[in-house]
Design a protein around this motif. Structure first.
Motif, PDB file in Angstrom:
ATOM      1  N   VAL A  92       7.925   6.402  -3.794  1.00 49.53           N
ATOM      2  CA  VAL A  92       7.677   6.357  -2.349  1.00 49.53           C
ATOM      3  C   VAL A  92       8.164   7.636  -1.693  1.00 49.53           C
ATOM      4  O   VAL A  92       7.496   8.186  -0.804  1.00 49.53           O
ATOM      5  N   ASP A  93       9.318   8.145  -2.130  1.00 55.66           N
ATOM      6  CA  ASP A  93       9.826   9.404  -1.573  1.00 55.66           C
ATOM      7  C   ASP A  93       8.848  10.545  -1.821  1.00 55.66           C
ATOM      8  O   ASP A  93       8.603  11.374  -0.939  1.00 55.66           O
ATOM      9  N   ASN A  94       8.274  10.596  -3.015  1.00 53.95           N
ATOM     10  CA  ASN A  94       7.301  11.649  -3.327  1.00 53.95           C
ATOM     11  C   ASN A  94       6.062  11.523  -2.458  1.00 53.95           C
ATOM     12  O   ASN A  94       5.491  12.530  -2.008  1.00 53.95           O
ATOM     13  N   LEU A  95       5.622  10.288  -2.210  1.00 53.43           N
ATOM     14  CA  LEU A  95       4.471  10.086  -1.336  1.00 53.43           C
ATOM     15  C   LEU A  95       4.780  10.521   0.094  1.00 53.43           C
ATOM     16  O   LEU A  95       3.923  11.103   0.775  1.00 53.43           O
ATOM     17  N   GLU A  96       5.977  10.255   0.556  1.00 49.75           N
ATOM     18  CA  GLU A  96       6.346  10.688   1.907  1.00 49.75           C
ATOM     19  C   GLU A  96       6.416  12.208   1.996  1.00 49.75           C
ATOM     20  O   GLU A  96       6.013  12.798   3.009  1.00 49.75           O
ATOM     21  N   ARG A  97       6.890  12.855   0.943  1.00 46.08           N
ATOM     22  CA  ARG A  97       6.889  14.318   0.914  1.00 46.08           C
ATOM     23  C   ARG A  97       5.448  14.836   0.881  1.00 46.08           C
ATOM     24  O   ARG A  97       5.124  15.837   1.547  1.00 46.08           O
ATOM     25  N   ALA A  98       4.587  14.156   0.130  1.00 48.31           N
ATOM     26  CA  ALA A  98       3.180  14.551   0.082  1.00 48.31           C
ATOM     27  C   ALA A  98       2.539  14.439   1.453  1.00 48.31           C
ATOM     28  O   ALA A  98       1.809  15.340   1.899  1.00 48.31           O
ATOM     29  N   ALA A 133       1.445   2.332   2.954  1.00 49.93           N
ATOM     30  CA  ALA A 133       1.330   1.090   3.735  1.00 49.93           C
ATOM     31  C   ALA A 133       1.662  -0.122   2.884  1.00 49.93           C
ATOM     32  O   ALA A 133       2.178  -1.127   3.392  1.00 49.93           O
ATOM     33  N   ALA A 134       1.401  -0.038   1.588  1.00 46.06           N
ATOM     34  CA  ALA A 134       1.681  -1.166   0.698  1.00 46.06           C
ATOM     35  C   ALA A 134       3.173  -1.470   0.624  1.00 46.06           C
ATOM     36  O   ALA A 134       3.568  -2.608   0.345  1.00 46.06           O
ATOM     37  N   SER A 135       4.010  -0.458   0.876  1.00 47.56           N
ATOM     38  CA  SER A 135       5.458  -0.668   0.865  1.00 47.56           C
ATOM     39  C   SER A 135       6.048  -0.647   2.271  1.00 47.56           C
ATOM     40  O   SER A 135       7.261  -0.541   2.437  1.00 47.56           O
ATOM     41  N   GLY A 136       5.193  -0.738   3.284  1.00 46.39           N
ATOM     42  CA  GLY A 136       5.668  -0.797   4.661  1.00 46.39           C
ATOM     43  C   GLY A 136       6.159   0.517   5.211  1.00 46.39           C
ATOM     44  O   GLY A 136       6.829   0.543   6.248  1.00 46.39           O
ATOM     45  N   ARG A 137       5.795   1.635   4.573  1.00 43.63           N
ATOM     46  CA  ARG A 137       6.279   2.940   5.024  1.00 43.63           C
ATOM     47  C   ARG A 137       5.218   3.723   5.800  1.00 43.63           C
ATOM     48  O   ARG A 137       5.429   4.897   6.122  1.00 43.63           O
ATOM     49  N   ALA A 138       4.086   3.107   6.064  1.00 41.88           N
ATOM     50  CA  ALA A 138       3.033   3.722   6.880  1.00 41.88           C
ATOM     51  C   ALA A 138       2.154   2.604   7.412  1.00 41.88           C
ATOM     52  O   ALA A 138       2.235   1.459   6.963  1.00 41.88           O
ATOM     53  N   ARG A 139       1.314   2.937   8.394  1.00 42.32           N
ATOM     54  CA  ARG A 139       0.400   1.950   8.981  1.00 42.32           C
ATOM     55  C   ARG A 139      -0.972   2.083   8.338  1.00 42.32           C
ATOM     56  O   ARG A 139      -1.515   3.182   8.246  1.00 42.32           O
ATOM     57  N   ASN A 168     -15.107   3.443  -0.290  1.00 34.97           N
ATOM     58  CA  ASN A 168     -14.449   2.471  -1.161  1.00 34.97           C
ATOM     59  C   ASN A 168     -13.046   2.172  -0.666  1.00 34.97           C
ATOM     60  O   ASN A 168     -12.620   1.006  -0.592  1.00 34.97           O
ATOM     61  N   ASN A 169     -12.306   3.216  -0.312  1.00 36.25           N
ATOM     62  CA  ASN A 169     -10.938   3.010   0.163  1.00 36.25           C
ATOM     63  C   ASN A 169     -10.898   2.434   1.570  1.00 36.25           C
ATOM     64  O   ASN A 169      -9.958   1.701   1.914  1.00 36.25           O
ATOM     65  N   LEU A 170     -11.901   2.753   2.383  1.00 38.49           N
ATOM     66  CA  LEU A 170     -12.001   2.109   3.696  1.00 38.49           C
ATOM     67  C   LEU A 170     -12.141   0.604   3.534  1.00 38.49           C
ATOM     68  O   LEU A 170     -11.464  -0.179   4.225  1.00 38.49           O
ATOM     69  N   ALA A 171     -13.018   0.188   2.639  1.00 35.97           N
ATOM     70  CA  ALA A 171     -13.238  -1.246   2.426  1.00 35.97           C
ATOM     71  C   ALA A 171     -11.955  -1.934   1.982  1.00 35.97           C
ATOM     72  O   ALA A 171     -11.595  -3.005   2.487  1.00 35.97           O
ATOM     73  N   ILE A 172     -11.250  -1.320   1.034  1.00 38.55           N
ATOM     74  CA  ILE A 172     -10.000  -1.902   0.545  1.00 38.55           C
ATOM     75  C   ILE A 172      -8.974  -1.961   1.676  1.00 38.55           C
ATOM     76  O   ILE A 172      -8.228  -2.947   1.803  1.00 38.55           O
ATOM     77  N   ALA A 173      -8.942  -0.922   2.503  1.00 31.75           N
ATOM     78  CA  ALA A 173      -7.998  -0.908   3.620  1.00 31.75           C
ATOM     79  C   ALA A 173      -8.316  -2.010   4.626  1.00 31.75           C
ATOM     80  O   ALA A 173      -7.417  -2.715   5.104  1.00 31.75           O
TER      81      ALA A 173
END
Length: 333
Positions: A92-98, A133-139, A168-173
């Motif tokens: 998650v930290d790496n994703l936030e840095r990304a 968003a899956a870990s509650g760290r973004a909307r 595809n990712n829009l649909a999943i979202a």
């Protein structure tokens, strides 16, 4: 260049210190080496090495080279995004840095880069936001908005691959948002529409695994969609699952096949016999009996391939269907 040994990595860093080249030239060289390394990594270490090269490139790039720094930052964001999650909390930290790196790069790319460069950053930014968003760290709504902005550039006609990824990712979202408000029906309809958009640019011959996955997901979306046309949606779902099963089979893709036939069984349990007559290429005089055959087959495959949780779900479904069929026989007598 696709791989670097540690000695090659040190040589690349050493070459970047060549005083005969300007700081901007050295930064550009490091970025190019990192991109080559990142393109087809054979290990997580190679991604880590690429990140190191991007970071060194940012140190060398002059402050005035705004566009170059944005391009390096955008690539750094994708490398951080690509780091595997080892379950130690750093994923998650790496994703936030990304996300921070991508967001910092976007303004300069929007004003000085090409529309495609900015849209690519938005695509990757949306992917990171969706993962966070899956870990509650973004909307999740931020990811949706980012994807929609990228679609202004990545149209179906000009950029079909990016268009398909975005939809595809829009649909999943859309489907990941709990149905707790009056807009849930709209989101479900938009998810179905997005999966259908993907199927306009991929096909069975050229993209078989993607074709099967999207059809399976479309079937799932049609199952849950709130609509006054429930039977129609169920029949469309069955057709989508049958398309997925043109690719998925118990020999080559047993778990994917088991997932799809269990999804199909769930729809069949909801059908009445009259509705089943409209299903093409199927003899469904008793949808419940067909559902029972499918869940039994799925149970065998999940058991054989070690998915105990889904095997247990299939056992429960088998018992429920057998009980319902027994009740029908009693009423018939």
């Amino acid at each position: 260049m696709q791989t670097l040994s540690q000695s090659q990595l040190q040589a690349a860093l050493g070459a970047a210190e060549d005083a005969a080249a300007s700081p901007q030239e050295r930064a550009e060289m490091l970025m190019e080496i990192a991109m080559g390394l990142q393109r087809r990594p054979e290990s997580a270490q190679q991604i880590t090495d690429a990140i190191h090269l991007y970071q060194r490139a940012l140190e060398l790039a002059p402050v005035a080279a705004v566009l170059l720094r944005a391009r390096i930052g955008a690539r750094l964001g994708t490398a951080l995004q690509a780091l595997p999650d080892c379950g130690d909390g750093r994923g998650v930290d790496n994703l936030e840095r990304a996300l921070a790196s991508l967001q910092a790069a976007l303004p300069a790319l929007e004003t000085q880069g090409t529309p495609e460069e900015a849209a690519e950053v938005e695509l990757n930014q949306g992917l990171v936001q969706q993962a966070l968003a899956a870990s509650g760290r973004a909307r999740i709504q931020d990811a949706i908005n980012t994807y929609l902005r990228a679609l202004r550039v990545f149209t179906r006609e000009a950029y079909p691959q990016e268009f398909a990824i975005l939809h595809n990712n829009l649909a999943i979202a859309y489907l990941s948002i709990p149905a707790t408000d009056e807009r849930s029906r709209l989101r479900e309809a938009l998810a179905v529409q997005s999966f259908e958009e993907v199927l306009k640019v991929i096909n069975l011959i050229d993209h078989p695994s993607e074709y099967a996955m999207v059809n399976n997901n479309l079937g799932n979306a049609l199952q849950v969609a709130s609509s006054s046309h429930v039977v129609e949606n169920h029949l469309r779902a069955l057709a989508a699952y049958d398309e997925a099963l043109r690719v998925r089979n118990p020999r080559d893709t047993p778990l994917e096949y088991a997932n799809t036939i269990s999804n199909k069984a769930n729809v069949l349990r909801c059908l009445v016999p009259d509705a089943a007559r409209d299903v093409s290429q199927a003899d469904l005089r008793d949808p419940l009996a067909d559902a029972l055959a499918l869940v039994r087959e799925a149970h065998q495959l999940f058991t054989r391939h070690g998915d105990a949780h889904k095997a247990q779900l299939m056992s429960q479904a088998t018992a429920e269907i057998e009980a319902e069929l027994a009740q029908r026989r009693q009423l018939a007598n």
